[in-house]
Design an enzyme around this catalytic site. Structure first.
Site, PDB file in Angstrom:
ATOM      1  N   ASP A 132       0.865  -1.175   0.000  1.00  0.00           N
ATOM      2  CA  ASP A 132       0.000   0.000   0.000  1.00  0.00           C
ATOM      3  C   ASP A 132       0.903   1.226   0.000  1.00  0.00           C
ATOM      4  O   ASP A 132       2.042   1.161   0.465  1.00  0.00           O
ATOM      5  CB  ASP A 132      -0.904   0.001   1.237  1.00  0.00           C
ATOM      6  CG  ASP A 132      -2.158   0.842   1.052  1.00  0.00           C
ATOM      7  OD1 ASP A 132      -3.255   0.268   0.955  1.00  0.00           O
ATOM      8  OD2 ASP A 132      -2.032   2.079   0.983  1.00  0.00           O
ATOM      9  N   TYR A 148     -12.734   8.553 -14.045  1.00  0.00           N
ATOM     10  CA  TYR A 148     -12.768   7.256 -13.378  1.00  0.00           C
ATOM     11  C   TYR A 148     -13.386   6.198 -14.280  1.00  0.00           C
ATOM     12  O   TYR A 148     -12.879   5.077 -14.395  1.00  0.00           O
ATOM     13  CB  TYR A 148     -13.560   7.387 -12.082  1.00  0.00           C
ATOM     14  CG  TYR A 148     -13.561   6.150 -11.209  1.00  0.00           C
ATOM     15  CD1 TYR A 148     -12.422   5.751 -10.528  1.00  0.00           C
ATOM     16  CD2 TYR A 148     -14.721   5.403 -11.045  1.00  0.00           C
ATOM     17  CE1 TYR A 148     -12.418   4.639  -9.707  1.00  0.00           C
ATOM     18  CE2 TYR A 148     -14.734   4.283 -10.228  1.00  0.00           C
ATOM     19  CZ  TYR A 148     -13.588   3.905  -9.562  1.00  0.00           C
ATOM     20  OH  TYR A 148     -13.591   2.800  -8.754  1.00  0.00           O
ATOM     21  N   THR A 164     -16.275   1.560   1.560  1.00  0.00           N
ATOM     22  CA  THR A 164     -14.866   1.493   1.932  1.00  0.00           C
ATOM     23  C   THR A 164     -14.452   2.879   2.409  1.00  0.00           C
ATOM     24  O   THR A 164     -15.249   3.813   2.414  1.00  0.00           O
ATOM     25  CB  THR A 164     -13.977   1.086   0.740  1.00  0.00           C
ATOM     26  OG1 THR A 164     -13.998   2.146  -0.231  1.00  0.00           O
ATOM     27  CG2 THR A 164     -14.482  -0.204   0.088  1.00  0.00           C
TER      28      THR A 164
END
Length: 257
Positions: A37, A160, A195
């Site tokens: 990450d 996106y 999330t």
């Protein structure tokens, strides 16, 4: 539960959200897992959580938009565990200009940022994962796209949607190109899955987005990150040995409308 004992798995964006659930899911199934990450604090915390319950995992900070970082990540995974069997490429970001998602209001900076995080990251990850797998008896890759790649989702923004459509085409191109090298490549397209990304603009705004999207989903509940992780695990398992080049919507029926 599918057994991944002895398998070596690399998971990007593993510090939170679908990535964290995916890393945990593979670890619970017996895999040795390299977590990665850009957020070192979140990634190491997740790795420590898994280590504390007896799982064989490691963490390496990497920016998946930077080729040197990705090359190092794949190499360090192989050095740490002795190989690479499965990769889950989960990095992505719905970042957009503060002026809104309309195409004519999109800033170039926002467009390029989104292409880098949501598309370039997948390209670089696949490039180095496949380069290893070609010479080491194949492997399996699962990417994460979006319903915005498959249908119109106004809340996603133009950049996106375009980037995630690119992930679909990369997935299918690689699946056909490397099928004869025993490399399978698939992707999932998540439905409404809360999330940390939903909270970036604040919890109230995140809830507004969820409330806006949920009516489009026939199964009227949000999807758990663990449910997305289960789909990824199945696509990467021997049970899906003849599944490649597939986009699996995990969307509560949204794309069936």
């Amino acid at each position: 539960m599918t057994d991944f004992t002895g398998k070596i798995v690399l998971v990007t964006a593993a510090g939170a959200g679908i990535g964290a659930a995916t890393a945990e899911g593979f670890a619970r199934r017996g895999a040795r897992v390299m977590l990665s990450d850009i957020n070192a604090e979140g990634g190491e915390a997740m790795a420590e959580k898994l280590r504390s319950t007896g799982h064989d995992v490691r963490f390496l900070r990497a920016d998946a938009t930077v080729e040197d970082d990705v090359e190092t990540l794949v190499r360090k995974t192989v050095e740490a565990f002795g190989g690479l069997d499965v990769a889950a490429n989960i990095v992505g970001d719905a970042h957009r200009d503060a002026s809104g998602p309309d195409l004519h209001q999109q800033s170039l900076e926002s467009w390029e940022h989104t292409q880098a995080v949501s598309l370039r990251s997948v390209f670089l990850s696949m490039k180095h994962e496949i380069a290893y797998m070609i010479d080491h008896d194949g492997g399996v890759i699962c990417n994460v796209t979006s319903l915005a790649a498959l249908l119109y989702v106004a809340a996603s923004g133009a950049a996106y949607a375009a980037a995630k459509a690119g992930v679909v085409r990369l997935t299918k191109f690689a699946a056909v190109s490397y099928a004869d090298r025993d490399i399978r490549v698939n992707c999932i397209a998540p439905g409404v899955t809360p999330t940390d990304a939903y909270d970036k603009a604040g919890k109230e705004m995140g809830q507004m987005v969820i409330d806006h999207l949920l009516p489009f989903q026939p199964i009227k509940r949000t999807i758990a990150t663990s449910e997305q992780a289960d789909a990824i695990a199945w696509l990467c398992s021997d049970e899906a040995a003849m599944v490649t080049g597939h986009v699996l919507p995990v969307d509560g029926g949204w794309t069936a409308r």
